[in-house]
Design an enzyme around this catalytic site. Structure first.
Site, mmCIF file in Angstrom:
data_model
loop_
_atom_site.group_PDB
_atom_site.id
_atom_site.type_symbol
_atom_site.label_atom_id
_atom_site.label_comp_id
_atom_site.label_asym_id
_atom_site.label_seq_id
_atom_site.Cartn_x
_atom_site.Cartn_y
_atom_site.Cartn_z
ATOM 1 C CG ASP A 106 -21.019 10.407 -34.345
ATOM 2 O OD1 ASP A 106 -20.049 11.190 -34.345
ATOM 3 O OD2 ASP A 106 -21.080 9.418 -33.587
ATOM 4 C CE LYS A 157 -16.286 5.490 -26.533
ATOM 5 N NZ LYS A 157 -15.542 6.089 -27.612
ATOM 6 C CG ASP A 217 -21.399 11.279 -30.386
ATOM 7 O OD1 ASP A 217 -22.291 10.620 -30.935
ATOM 8 O OD2 ASP A 217 -20.233 10.855 -30.283
HETATM 9 N N1 GDD Z 1 -14.757 5.714 -42.404
HETATM 10 C C1 GDD Z 1 -14.825 5.214 -41.165
HETATM 11 N N2 GDD Z 1 -14.240 4.006 -40.915
HETATM 12 N N3 GDD Z 1 -15.467 5.924 -40.202
HETATM 13 C C2 GDD Z 1 -15.512 5.391 -38.961
HETATM 14 C C3 GDD Z 1 -14.932 4.155 -38.628
HETATM 15 C C4 GDD Z 1 -14.264 3.417 -39.664
HETATM 16 O O1 GDD Z 1 -13.740 2.318 -39.484
HETATM 17 N N4 GDD Z 1 -15.158 3.929 -37.306
HETATM 18 C C5 GDD Z 1 -15.854 4.983 -36.846
HETATM 19 N N5 GDD Z 1 -16.085 5.869 -37.845
HETATM 20 C C6 GDD Z 1 -16.788 7.169 -37.749
HETATM 21 C C7 GDD Z 1 -18.186 7.059 -37.149
HETATM 22 O O2 GDD Z 1 -19.156 6.899 -38.194
HETATM 23 C C8 GDD Z 1 -18.336 8.403 -36.453
HETATM 24 O O3 GDD Z 1 -18.797 9.413 -37.331
HETATM 25 C C9 GDD Z 1 -16.901 8.753 -36.039
HETATM 26 O O4 GDD Z 1 -16.043 7.959 -36.864
HETATM 27 C C10 GDD Z 1 -16.614 8.471 -34.554
HETATM 28 O O5 GDD Z 1 -16.942 7.129 -34.279
HETATM 29 P P1 GDD Z 1 -17.934 6.739 -33.076
HETATM 30 O O6 GDD Z 1 -18.102 5.276 -33.116
HETATM 31 O O7 GDD Z 1 -19.131 7.591 -33.101
HETATM 32 O O8 GDD Z 1 -17.022 7.077 -31.825
HETATM 33 P P2 GDD Z 1 -17.436 7.582 -30.364
HETATM 34 O O9 GDD Z 1 -18.575 8.515 -30.427
HETATM 35 O O10 GDD Z 1 -17.566 6.401 -29.483
HETATM 36 O O11 GDD Z 1 -16.115 8.355 -29.916
HETATM 37 C C11 GDD Z 1 -15.527 9.331 -30.760
HETATM 38 O O12 GDD Z 1 -16.232 10.550 -30.720
HETATM 39 C C12 GDD Z 1 -16.237 11.216 -29.433
HETATM 40 C C13 GDD Z 1 -16.967 12.541 -29.591
HETATM 41 O O13 GDD Z 1 -18.180 12.406 -30.165
HETATM 42 C C14 GDD Z 1 -14.075 9.538 -30.314
HETATM 43 O O14 GDD Z 1 -13.455 10.352 -31.273
HETATM 44 C C15 GDD Z 1 -14.024 10.173 -28.917
HETATM 45 O O15 GDD Z 1 -12.676 10.455 -28.573
HETATM 46 C C16 GDD Z 1 -14.825 11.465 -28.921
HETATM 47 O O16 GDD Z 1 -14.850 12.042 -27.604
HETATM 48 MG MG MG Z 2 -19.927 9.100 -31.863
#
Ligand code: GDD
Ligand code: MG
Length: 370
Positions: A106, A157, A217
């Site tokens: 994403d 976070k 993001d």
């Molecule tokens: N296959 C799979 N299975 N993908 C997953 C799962 C899972 O269980 N959980 C999350 N994802 C995928 C989401 O679809 C997304 O593309 C990515 O992993 C990150 O998950 P998010 O839910 O979007 O996390 P975030 O945005 O709160 O935080 C993450 O991204 C940040 C930067 O954009 C973390 O990696 C943070 O450390 C980072 O700063």
């Molecule tokens: Mg994200």
């Protein structure tokens, strides 16, 4: 080198847009978000891509198939229940080489991958994490580094009082396969909260690769909105299906000569823009949309197959696929899921989020938000 893209998240913060559509398929300038990411990887000569999916896997496979049309070969690995970010990669381990890329599915970024991979190799790192500066690190994973660029702390976070830097995990990793030895199979496991902190604890070489490149993001409607705006304004260097700062019109679309369109705007294919319609950008209109006489659209994103009735007003809103915004209604600062009807003359409460298939206003006086 192979790349693995994580596309299995639930997209909870983007509801109602992600109730029927995975986050990775949300249209950005009228093409699925993931298509931008896949085309970019293909541009780097990355030909083998693994998509780890959970929730709503069919729309992705249905659109991309084997990937041939996009210049890549795609493999799908589907989780029965969410395995978390690191668990998802562990689950696809047998398809990966000794060194590979992992991307959050994403994130839209112009990060240059070639120097990052070189950096990883030169440092003999087991993991290299891309970093980007942000205004509010509490929404992301904060990363502290020492002067040599080695990661010293990872804090997912953080609370406001824990912020020591504006640099966060930008969601692109170069990894050595052996880091997966620390992940139990078929178990929910997180890079951010488990694997990265444990690699640091055991003294392994985890490096950070900061970059000022464009980064977004799309996890929240306002960020998804901002990405579309930024692209329309030419803030990314990637090739996009629109001319920055202008009005781009898709094949087969017709605009009445009395309509007034101000860019930047992208209008999809086979749209009908009626007489005296006023559109002020940044605005994106999907394929097969109809905007009837006198409709006013300002700074909004409208997905495919939506009908905007005569004299309606849509301002700073995101409207899902197949909606009917009937004549004379007003939609301000709202997010509407697929197949929503706003009854004629209804003024939607500012800031509404309307669930797919709902009718709001009219005789049944439907609730604006649920
Ligand atoms: N296959 C799979 N299975 N993908 C997953 C799962 C899972 O269980 N959980 C999350 N994802 C995928 C989401 O679809 C997304 O593309 C990515 O992993 C990150 O998950 P998010 O839910 O979007 O996390 P975030 O945005 O709160 O935080 C993450 O991204 C940040 C930067 O954009 C973390 O990696 C943070 O450390 C980072 O700063
Ligand atoms: Mg994200």
């Amino acid at each position: 080198m192979k790349a693995l893209i994580l596309v299995g998240g639930q997209g909870t913060r983007l509801r109602p847009l992600t109730i029927n559509m995975p986050k990775a398929m949300m249209p950005v300038l009228n093409r699925p978000f993931l298509e931008h990411a896949i085309r970019r990887l293909a541009g780097y000569g990355i030909r083998e891509i693994i998509l780890t999916q959970g929730h709503l896997s069919q729309p992705i496979e249905g659109y991309f198939g084997d990937g041939g049309q996009f210049g890549v070969s795609l493999r799908y690995v589907v989780e029965n229940s969410p395995l978390g970010t690191a668990g998802a990669v562990k689950n696809a381990e047998k398809h990966l080489g000794d060194r590979f890329l992992v991307l959050n599915g994403d994130v839209f970024t112009d990060l240059d991958l070639a120097p990052m991979i070189r950096f990883h190799r030169e440092r003999k790192a087991v993991a290299t994490i891309s970093l980007t500066p942000v205004e509010d690190p509490t929404r992301y994973g904060l990363i502290e580094t020492d002067p040599s660029g080695r990661v010293s702390r990872f804090l997912e976070k953080p609370s406001p009082d824990q912020i020591t830097t504006d640099m966060i995990n930008a969601g692109t990793y170069v990894l050595e396969r052996r880091v997966l030895d620390g992940v139990p199979p078929q178990t929910q496991w997180s890079f951010e909260r488990q694997l990265f902190p444990s690699l640091l604890e055991s003294g392994q070489r985890v490096f950070a690769y900061p970059s000022p490149a464009y980064w977004m993001d799309i996890g929240h409607p306002k960020d998804y909105f901002q990405l579309n705006i930024d692209l329309l304004k030419g803030r990314s260097s990637q090739h996009i299906p629109a001319r920055p700062d202008e009005v781009s019109l898709g094949e087969g679309s017709q605009v009445d000569e009395t309509a007034r369109l101000t860019g930047p705007a992208l209008i999809g294919r086979s749209c009908r823009i009626g007489p005296k319609v006023t559109m002020s950008g940044p605005t994106v209109i999907g394929d097969n949309c109809r905007l009837d006489e006198g409709a006013i659209i300002e700074e909004s994103i409208i997905w495919h197959d939506t009908h905007i009735g005569a004299g309606t007003r849509v301002v700073r809103s995101i409207i899902g696929e197949g909606c009917h915004i009937e004549a004379g209604s007003i939609v301000n600062d709202s997010v509407l899921g697929d197949n929503v009807t706003v009854a004629a003359g209804h003024r939607l409460k500012v800031g509404s989020r309307v669930w797919p298939g709902k009718t709001v206003g009219g005789e049944d006086k439907g609730d604006d938000t649920a």
